[in-house]
Design a protein around this motif. Structure first.
Motif, PDB file in Angstrom:
ATOM      1  N   ILE A  11      31.989  45.248  -6.787  1.00  0.00           N
ATOM      2  CA  ILE A  11      32.175  43.805  -6.955  1.00  0.00           C
ATOM      3  C   ILE A  11      31.258  43.082  -5.974  1.00  0.00           C
ATOM      4  N   ASN A  12      30.506  42.135  -6.497  1.00  0.00           N
ATOM      5  CA  ASN A  12      29.565  41.310  -5.738  1.00  0.00           C
ATOM      6  C   ASN A  12      28.502  42.144  -5.034  1.00  0.00           C
ATOM      7  N   GLY A  15      24.329  43.452  -9.782  1.00  0.00           N
ATOM      8  CA  GLY A  15      24.472  42.314 -10.680  1.00  0.00           C
ATOM      9  C   GLY A  15      25.906  41.947 -10.993  1.00  0.00           C
ATOM     10  N   ASN A  16      26.864  42.611 -10.376  1.00  0.00           N
ATOM     11  CA  ASN A  16      28.278  42.380 -10.686  1.00  0.00           C
ATOM     12  C   ASN A  16      28.858  41.243  -9.850  1.00  0.00           C
ATOM     13  N   ARG A  17      28.412  40.047 -10.128  1.00  0.00           N
ATOM     14  CA  ARG A  17      28.876  38.873  -9.395  1.00  0.00           C
ATOM     15  C   ARG A  17      30.159  38.346 -10.009  1.00  0.00           C
ATOM     16  N   LEU A  18      31.121  38.061  -9.157  1.00  0.00           N
ATOM     17  CA  LEU A  18      32.421  37.612  -9.631  1.00  0.00           C
ATOM     18  C   LEU A  18      33.047  36.701  -8.587  1.00  0.00           C
ATOM     19  N   LYS A  19      33.378  35.493  -8.989  1.00  0.00           N
ATOM     20  CA  LYS A  19      34.058  34.572  -8.082  1.00  0.00           C
ATOM     21  C   LYS A  19      35.502  35.014  -7.953  1.00  0.00           C
ATOM     22  N   SER A  41      34.838  40.652  -1.650  1.00  0.00           N
ATOM     23  CA  SER A  41      34.306  41.950  -2.061  1.00  0.00           C
ATOM     24  C   SER A  41      35.292  42.760  -2.895  1.00  0.00           C
TER      25      SER A  41
END
Length: 176
Positions: A11-12, A15-19, A41
């Motif tokens: 996570i983050n 390319g695995n960006r996540l708010k 994270s």
């Protein structure tokens, strides 16, 4: 309701960006209660009816894949399980806290295979086996470590997500 932590992998990074707000919202829609995140994270605290942690991890991974379009793995632990993972880390008392990590595994550790690997591994890291964890002291630093590559090549450990001892203590404090 039991209090759990989900430690999500990948996570983050890349390319695995996540708010984290979006992740909290998605989990709340799937009957996870009292959802909160600790740093950005993929550390998620939540309450849920007591259930095997493997099933909860699969449910969370499915939500992330379905809602956000990328695969992840979630190591879910109750507060007691997380506290045991911190207490059982043999390097937590004499290692540099930022360098002392616990690798949370998706499946139980094949201890014999791990011990054979650790016996022959020539890197500077100190290693120890847990049940569903591997304890590592990255005494020469995490950034230049070749441990992950060596473990992948030897097929030891499987899917895992790592947290340093400082982060784990912070998560335990937030769990109450």
């Amino acid at each position: 309701m039991t209090r759990y932590v989900a430690l999500l992998g990948s996570i983050n990074v890349g390319g695995n960006r996540l708010k984290m707000a979006d992740l909290r919202d998605a989990l709340e829609r799937e009957d996870f209660a009292d959802v909160e995140t600790v740093v950005a994270s993929g550390n998620v605290l939540f309450s849920h009816e007591e259930r095997p942690s493997d099933g909860l991890g699969e449910k969370i991974a499915h939500v992330v894949k379905d809602r956000f379009g990328f695969g992840t793995f979630a190591a879910v632990r109750s507060r007691d399980e997380l506290a045991a993972a911190v207490a059982d880390n043999p390097f937590a008392h004499d290692g540099e806290p930022k360098q002392v990590h616990t690798l949370f595994l998706a499946e139980p550790l094949d201890v014999k295979a791990f011990e054979a690997f650790a016996e022959n591994y020539e890197g500077p890291e100190r290693l120890a086996a847990g049940t569903r964890e591997i304890f590592v002291d990255f005494c020469a630093g995490v950034g230049d470590s070749k441990l992950g590559q060596a473990m992948n090549k030897a097929k030891v450990g499987g899917r895992a997500t790592a947290r340093n001892i400082n982060s784990l203590r912070r998560i335990l404090d937030k769990m109450g």
